[in-house]
Scaffold this motif. Structure first.
Motif, mmCIF file in Angstrom:
data_model
loop_
_atom_site.group_PDB
_atom_site.id
_atom_site.type_symbol
_atom_site.label_atom_id
_atom_site.label_comp_id
_atom_site.label_asym_id
_atom_site.label_seq_id
_atom_site.Cartn_x
_atom_site.Cartn_y
_atom_site.Cartn_z
ATOM 1 N N TYR A 83 0.830 -1.206 0.000
ATOM 2 C CA TYR A 83 0.000 0.000 0.000
ATOM 3 C C TYR A 83 0.869 1.263 0.000
ATOM 4 O O TYR A 83 0.587 2.226 -0.717
ATOM 5 C CB TYR A 83 -0.909 0.017 1.230
ATOM 6 C CG TYR A 83 -2.218 -0.716 1.053
ATOM 7 C CD1 TYR A 83 -3.216 -0.216 0.222
ATOM 8 C CD2 TYR A 83 -2.472 -1.904 1.730
ATOM 9 C CE1 TYR A 83 -4.433 -0.870 0.072
ATOM 10 C CE2 TYR A 83 -3.680 -2.574 1.591
ATOM 11 C CZ TYR A 83 -4.656 -2.055 0.756
ATOM 12 O OH TYR A 83 -5.857 -2.718 0.606
ATOM 13 N N GLU A 84 1.932 1.257 0.810
ATOM 14 C CA GLU A 84 2.811 2.425 0.883
ATOM 15 C C GLU A 84 3.531 2.668 -0.436
ATOM 16 O O GLU A 84 3.726 3.819 -0.853
ATOM 17 C CB GLU A 84 3.816 2.251 2.015
ATOM 18 C CG GLU A 84 3.182 2.325 3.401
ATOM 19 C CD GLU A 84 4.165 2.051 4.522
ATOM 20 O OE1 GLU A 84 3.877 2.415 5.670
ATOM 21 O OE2 GLU A 84 5.244 1.458 4.242
ATOM 22 N N LYS A 85 3.911 1.587 -1.093
ATOM 23 C CA LYS A 85 4.608 1.709 -2.378
ATOM 24 C C LYS A 85 3.662 2.200 -3.464
ATOM 25 O O LYS A 85 4.033 3.020 -4.318
ATOM 26 C CB LYS A 85 5.209 0.360 -2.777
ATOM 27 C CG LYS A 85 5.999 0.394 -4.075
ATOM 28 C CD LYS A 85 6.618 -0.960 -4.380
ATOM 29 C CE LYS A 85 7.406 -0.940 -5.691
ATOM 30 N NZ LYS A 85 8.009 -2.276 -5.982
ATOM 31 N N LYS A 86 2.420 1.724 -3.461
ATOM 32 C CA LYS A 86 1.465 2.067 -4.510
ATOM 33 C C LYS A 86 0.843 3.450 -4.302
ATOM 34 O O LYS A 86 0.668 4.215 -5.254
ATOM 35 C CB LYS A 86 0.355 1.016 -4.584
ATOM 36 C CG LYS A 86 -0.628 1.247 -5.738
ATOM 37 C CD LYS A 86 -1.585 0.099 -5.877
ATOM 38 C CE LYS A 86 -2.566 0.323 -7.034
ATOM 39 N NZ LYS A 86 -1.882 0.401 -8.346
ATOM 40 N N PHE A 87 0.496 3.772 -3.059
ATOM 41 C CA PHE A 87 -0.230 5.012 -2.801
ATOM 42 C C PHE A 87 0.594 6.079 -2.087
ATOM 43 O O PHE A 87 0.180 7.231 -2.035
ATOM 44 C CB PHE A 87 -1.488 4.710 -1.967
ATOM 45 C CG PHE A 87 -2.454 3.786 -2.643
ATOM 46 C CD1 PHE A 87 -3.274 4.227 -3.671
ATOM 47 C CD2 PHE A 87 -2.538 2.458 -2.258
ATOM 48 C CE1 PHE A 87 -4.168 3.374 -4.296
ATOM 49 C CE2 PHE A 87 -3.433 1.589 -2.875
ATOM 50 C CZ PHE A 87 -4.243 2.048 -3.902
ATOM 51 N N GLY A 88 1.733 5.667 -1.513
ATOM 52 C CA GLY A 88 2.566 6.613 -0.785
ATOM 53 C C GLY A 88 2.302 6.574 0.713
ATOM 54 O O GLY A 88 1.161 6.364 1.143
ATOM 55 N N LYS A 89 3.345 6.771 1.496
ATOM 56 C CA LYS A 89 3.205 6.709 2.952
ATOM 57 C C LYS A 89 2.268 7.787 3.482
ATOM 58 O O LYS A 89 1.598 7.598 4.494
ATOM 59 C CB LYS A 89 4.578 6.818 3.614
ATOM 60 C CG LYS A 89 5.473 5.604 3.395
ATOM 61 C CD LYS A 89 6.759 5.710 4.200
ATOM 62 C CE LYS A 89 7.617 4.462 4.018
ATOM 63 N NZ LYS A 89 8.863 4.521 4.825
ATOM 64 N N ASP A 90 2.229 8.933 2.805
ATOM 65 C CA ASP A 90 1.365 10.007 3.275
ATOM 66 C C ASP A 90 -0.109 9.625 3.138
ATOM 67 O O ASP A 90 -0.939 10.036 3.966
ATOM 68 C CB ASP A 90 1.653 11.290 2.493
ATOM 69 C CG ASP A 90 1.504 11.105 0.984
ATOM 70 O OD1 ASP A 90 1.855 10.017 0.490
ATOM 71 O OD2 ASP A 90 1.040 12.046 0.317
#
Length: 287
Positions: free
Chosen positions: A267-274
């Motif tokens: 999820y962090e890689k696809k959508f970004g940590k923010d």
């Protein structure tokens, strides 16, 4: 009538062997802590060997309740048991209800689409179901409690356990449906645009968004957490001496926890940590 002599249904010796081996399942899941390769669901990969998602899921997950029901209806007569106590059937019913929903209703009737499943994942999941169902059904069908007196004095704990199990199941269904709605909404949008432009629908097999309703506001895998709660309640119904229920819960946690952590990285890689924000993977405020 035995389908496989001394194995289906199992003899006591073979049942004890299965239970012993089943305790070491977490060793098999160790690879999930070091590899992000998991060819199923959102992390599925293209392979000519892939099994269609809905069919793969239904066949691998159905093995559990089929084996359990078969053993429940055949093993008692082989052991000379005329009637199993209601507590045994209550636990069997809880197991069957969950897996009829999970293996048949969910993939075949509710899910708009499912990503393909690699044969390796299918095989491991199928074996999980067979080992787990054999372990549980052996205990429930004759090698555990066999009279009403075996359940005496535990009714309050059973009632609490059933409430916990039911809330866990409802939470699992609620959060599953929230994930489905993401694809249902995408499908409605695609169909509307396709009708307007006169082109075919693209499909929603690989449509993903960050879910936000219910416990998804706190964790990315709320449906996993609810399933843990469900099987914790199931163990409460069986009691501390129900080793198969305890091993089932432990094995669920050890295979789903690294999967959730892997999913959070996805999820962090696809959508970004923010975009993921402060959400944890599976346990609010912790992991």
């Amino acid at each position: 009538m035995a389908i496989i002599q001394n194995w289906l249904p199992p003899s006591r010796e073979n049942w004890e062997t299965v239970c012993f081996i089943w305790q070491f399942f977490p060793v098999i899941t160790a690879f999930q802590w070091v590899l992000d390769w998991y060819p199923q669901g959102k992390t599925s990969t293209d392979s000519r060997f892939n099994i269609p998602g809905k069919i793969g899921w239904a066949t691998m997950e159905s093995a559990g309740f089929i084996v359990l029901l078969y053993n429940m209806f055949t093993l008692p007569s082989e052991l000379g048991i005329e009637e199993l106590p209601w507590g045994n059937w209550t636990m069997a019913g809880c197991f069957v209800i969950h897996y009829v929903y999970r293996a048949l209703v969910s993939p075949l009737f509710l899910n708009p689409s499912m990503s393909p499943i690699h044969p390796l994942v299918w095989t491991l999941a199928f074996l999980f179901q067979v080992f787990n169902a054999t372990s549980l059904s052996g205990w429930l069908a004759g090698y555990g409690p066999t009279t009403v007196n075996d359940w005496a004095g535990r009714y309050w704990a059973m009632e609490i356990g059933l409430v916990v199990w039911a809330w866990g199941l409802l939470g699992n269904i609620f959060h599953d449906d929230d994930l489905r709605e993401i694809r249902r909404a995408a499908d409605r949008k695609q169909r509307k645009e396709a009708e307007k432009l006169g082109r075919p629908v693209d499909g929603v097999d690989k449509v993903y968004m960050i879910p936000k309703n219910g416990l998804f506001a706190l964790v990315l895998y709320a449906h996993y957490l609810c399933e843990w709660i469900e099987w914790a309640g199931f163990w409460m119904v069986g009691g501390w001496k129900c080793v198969p229920a305890r091993v089932f819960l432990v094995n669920e946690i050890t295979t789903m926890l690294p999967r959730a952590l892997q999913g959070k990285r996805w999820y962090e890689k696809k959508f970004g940590k923010d975009k993921v924000g402060s959400r944890k993977a599976i346990i609010p405020g912790l992991v």
